[in-house]
Structure formats: structure tokens, C-alpha cells
Design a protein around this motif. Structure first.
Motif, short mmCIF file in Angstrom:
data_model
loop_
_atom_site.label_atom_id
_atom_site.label_comp_id
_atom_site.label_asym_id
_atom_site.label_seq_id
_atom_site.Cartn_x
_atom_site.Cartn_y
_atom_site.Cartn_z
N SER A 69 0.94 -1.02 0.13
CA SER A 69 -0.09 0.06 -0.11
C SER A 69 0.78 1.41 0.02
O SER A 69 0.73 2.28 -0.64
CB SER A 69 -0.94 0.09 1.26
OG SER A 69 -1.95 -1.18 1.19
N LYS A 70 1.96 1.26 0.79
CA LYS A 70 2.82 2.40 0.88
C LYS A 70 3.53 2.47 -0.50
O LYS A 70 3.88 3.51 -0.99
CB LYS A 70 4.03 2.16 1.93
CG LYS A 70 3.38 2.37 3.26
CD LYS A 70 4.37 2.03 4.38
CE LYS A 70 3.99 2.22 5.77
NZ LYS A 70 4.86 1.90 6.99
N ALA A 71 4.03 1.40 -1.04
CA ALA A 71 4.71 1.53 -2.49
C ALA A 71 3.80 1.98 -3.42
O ALA A 71 4.08 2.87 -4.36
CB ALA A 71 5.18 0.13 -2.80
N ILE A 72 2.44 1.71 -3.57
CA ILE A 72 1.49 2.15 -4.38
C ILE A 72 1.16 3.55 -4.47
O ILE A 72 1.06 4.41 -5.01
CB ILE A 72 0.28 1.36 -4.51
CG1 ILE A 72 0.44 0.01 -4.85
CG2 ILE A 72 -1.07 2.11 -5.10
CD1 ILE A 72 -0.97 -1.14 -4.71
N GLY A 73 1.37 4.10 -3.06
CA GLY A 73 1.33 5.29 -2.70
C GLY A 73 2.44 6.27 -2.58
O GLY A 73 2.56 7.50 -2.55
N GLY A 74 3.45 5.66 -3.36
CA GLY A 74 4.64 6.56 -3.64
C GLY A 74 5.79 6.77 -2.59
O GLY A 74 6.67 7.15 -2.63
N TRP A 75 5.73 5.65 -1.48
CA TRP A 75 6.55 5.88 -0.57
C TRP A 75 7.94 5.22 -0.89
O TRP A 75 9.17 5.77 -0.39
CB TRP A 75 6.27 4.93 0.73
CG TRP A 75 5.20 5.90 1.52
CD1 TRP A 75 4.04 6.66 0.95
CD2 TRP A 75 4.85 5.66 3.11
NE1 TRP A 75 3.36 7.00 1.95
CE2 TRP A 75 3.55 6.63 3.18
CE3 TRP A 75 5.58 5.08 3.78
CZ2 TRP A 75 3.28 6.87 4.50
CZ3 TRP A 75 4.88 5.35 5.23
CH2 TRP A 75 3.86 6.37 5.45
N TYR A 76 7.72 4.21 -1.66
CA TYR A 76 9.07 3.46 -2.11
C TYR A 76 9.01 3.51 -3.83
O TYR A 76 7.99 3.33 -4.48
CB TYR A 76 9.05 2.25 -1.72
CG TYR A 76 8.72 1.87 -0.26
CD1 TYR A 76 9.33 2.53 0.83
CD2 TYR A 76 7.66 1.28 0.25
CE1 TYR A 76 9.31 2.46 2.09
CE2 TYR A 76 7.21 1.28 1.78
CZ TYR A 76 8.00 1.74 2.64
OH TYR A 76 7.66 1.73 3.74
N ASP A 77 10.10 3.07 -4.37
CA ASP A 77 10.22 2.84 -5.76
C ASP A 77 10.15 1.61 -6.12
O ASP A 77 9.90 0.93 -7.24
CB ASP A 77 11.46 3.64 -6.32
CG ASP A 77 11.72 5.21 -6.30
OD1 ASP A 77 10.66 5.69 -6.82
OD2 ASP A 77 12.47 5.46 -5.53
#
Length: 317
Positions: free
Chosen positions: A235-243
Motif C-alpha cells: 500500500s505504501k509502495a503504491i502510494g509512492g513511499w518506495y520505488d
């Protein structure tokens, strides 16, 4: 569009491609007379012109009159394996700038006596690559895996510091090859809640955290600085927190990516000496020859191979 960007050539058997074309024409997927198979025996003989399908003919399957769609067989497995092997040879010789693979029947290639669990392992074997991983990508969601086509028990045993660190490094380099200057890497935990300080397992403490510490010391950006629970990391990755997310096993990352972008997803093997992209799905033998297959992932794989090739040229200039 694709022919304006790159020069595609098919490695396979002209007889199979001709039969496939005639089938596509017969069921109305392709208008008769708009496409033609152009048999070649070298890359230099290819026309690279839209409407002409350049096929580097290996002459393995010459008579398919008695073949049936959707059934794995040793001949098909042998042919598919040799196609992949030839693509690797052409890339290693510098005759092609990138390679793109379609779905591969693992059953068929094993029936033919080639005991590999998939494309990735074939590529690694014939290029002598020891440190590699599979990346699946859809838009801004990217995942790599510490282990892929092994049992869950073996996958858990594969979570070791050195392998996790290798995957973090490869993930970081893979993002840079995509043009991301300062990649943000997330590392998923193996156990529920990352083990709850050893209550549910010690892999995070004994193996994953030491790998993260070593990566941080090398300057790799891992925003959390520790393993991230798998139930929140995507969820965080989809939200842009990680590449990119380093996953611990095959079915930790793939279900999420295929849920958000099954048709458009692309598989990339990172760590190889040249570019290899692929579709993110299987052979769909149950619908073979019916004109129902979706080519979106293949087109996405071709586009990404072209992008990576151009980006590689820029980085090497």
C-alpha cells in the motif's frame, strides 16, 4: 508504433509462425493479406518493416499438421528451449540490443529433458550469472524476489543475509537503469508483523536486518531502515513511499502486482549482462488458438525493452 521505436525479430520456427498467422486469419483476428512471415537465417536478413514478420528460423518444428493447440509436448518444449537459448546467444554476441520472451511452458521444457524452472534460470545458466533476480513492474509498483520458483519451505530457507543484500543491491541498480536517480527501496519482512521481535520467527533479526544495515552503509536509500511488514508495504509502495519492494518469496509480491496490473505488467530479469523483459503471465494453453489471448503485457514488455535499451545507451555514453 513498435516498428517506429525498434526493430523486432522473432526467434522461432517459420512453419509455426505461418500456421499461427493462418489460424489468426481464419478466426478473424488478423485480416487476410495484411501480414506475412519473412523467413531469415540471420539478423542481417531481416526487413524490419511493419507487415512483414521477420522470423529467424531454427527449423526445429517443420511439420505441425498433426499438432493440437493447448497440449504440452516434448517437441514443443525442445523448440521453446532452443528459441530461448538462441536469443541468449544473439544477445551475448551483440547482434541484438534487448531480448523479450513470451510465456514458457515449464512442463513442456522438462518433458524435453531441460530441467529448468523457468526463463530466469535458463538465462542465468547460459550467461554464467550468479547474482540475479526477477522484477515485476506495473507503472510505479515494482517488486523483486529473494526466491522465485521453489517450494515455500525452501523459500524460507533462502532468506539469508547475503542473498537479501544481493537483491537490495540489484533492486537499487534496476531502478537506476529505469532512470530513477535516487531509488527508495523497501524490504519486506518474511514473518507476520516482521516477527514481532522474534515472537513469530527470527529471520528479520538474524538475516534481513543485517542485510539492510550493510545496504545502508553502502548508501542505498531504505527509508524505513528496517524490514517493513508485508501487509502494509505494498500500500505504501503504491502510494509512492518506495520505488521498489524487495520481497522474500514469489507469492509475497506477485499476487499484489498482478492484482493491480495483470494485463499490463512486465517481468524483467535484473543482474544479467544484457536486457531481458517478458510478459508477466503464463501460457494460457486452455485458450490457445482461439483468438482470446491478450497481447497487452507483450506490448508493454517490448516498450520497456526499448526504453531500457535507449537508457542503457545514454548511461554508457
Amino acid at each position: 508504433e513498435l516498428y517506429r521505436k525498434c526493430r523486432p525479430i522473432v526467434i522461432g520456427d517459420a512453419a509455426c509462425m505461418q500456421y499461427a498467422l493462418e489460424t489468426a486469419e481464419r478466426i478473424g483476428v488478423v485480416k487476410k493479406g495484411t501480414l506475412a512471415v519473412h523467413l531469415v537465417h540471420s539478423v542481417d536478413e531481416a526487413l524490419f518493416t511493419f507487415g512483414s514478420i521477420d522470423v529467424y528460423d531454427l527449423g526445429i518444428v517443420t511439420d505441425i499438421s498433426d499438432r493440437k493447440f493447448g497440449i504440452a509436448c516434448p517437441l514443443g518444449g525442445e523448440a521453446a528451449f532452443q528459441y530461448v537459448k538462441k536469443v541468449i546467444e544473439l544477445a551475448m554476441e551483440g547482434q541484438v540490443d534487448a531480448t523479450v520472451t513470451n510465456a514458457l511452458s515449464k512442463e513442456a521444457i522438462n518433458m524435453a529433458g531441460h530441467h529448468f524452472s523457468g526463463h530466469t534460470e535458463i538465462y542465468a545458466h547460459f550467461t554464467g550469472t550468479e547474482k540475479y533476480t526477477m522484477m515485476l513492474a506495473h507503472e510505479n509498483l515494482r517488486v523483486v524476489h529473494v526466491s522465485t520458483h521453489v517450494s515455500l519451505l525452501e523459500a524460507c530457507d533462502s532468506v539469508k543475509k547475503d542473498r537479501v543484500l544481493d537483491c537490495i543491491r540489484i533492486a537499487n541498480d534496476g531502478c537506476r537503469s529505469l532512470g530513477i536517480q535516487s531509488p527508495k527501496v523497501a524490504v519486506a519482512g518474511l514473518n507476520p508483523h516482521c516477527g514481532e521481535d522474534g515472537l513469530f520467527g527470527r529471520e528479520e533479526i538474524d538475516e534481513i536486518q543485517p542485510a539492510i544495515n550493510a545496504a545502508l552503509a553502502e548508501g542505498i536509500c531504505i527509508p524505513d531502515g528496517k524490514p517493513t511488514p508485508a501487509d502494509t508495504v505494498f500500500s505504501k509502495a503504491i502510494g509512492g513511499w518506495y520505488d521498489i519492494v524487495v520481497c522474500m518469496y514469489h507469492d509475497q509480491g506477485l499476487p499484489v502486482l498482478k492484482h493491480v496490473g495483470f494485463a499490463e505488467g512486465v517481468n524483467v530479469t535484473l543482474g544479467l549482462p544484457y536486457i531481458r523483459t517478458s510478459v508477466d503471465h503464463g501460457t494460457a494453453l486452455d485458450i490457445a488458438g482461439q483468438g482470446k489471448a491478450d497481447d497487452t503485457s507483450m506490448i508493454s514488455a517490448l516498450r520497456l525493452a526499448h526504453f531500457l535499451s535507449k537508457n542503457r545507451e545514454t548511461r554508457m555514453a
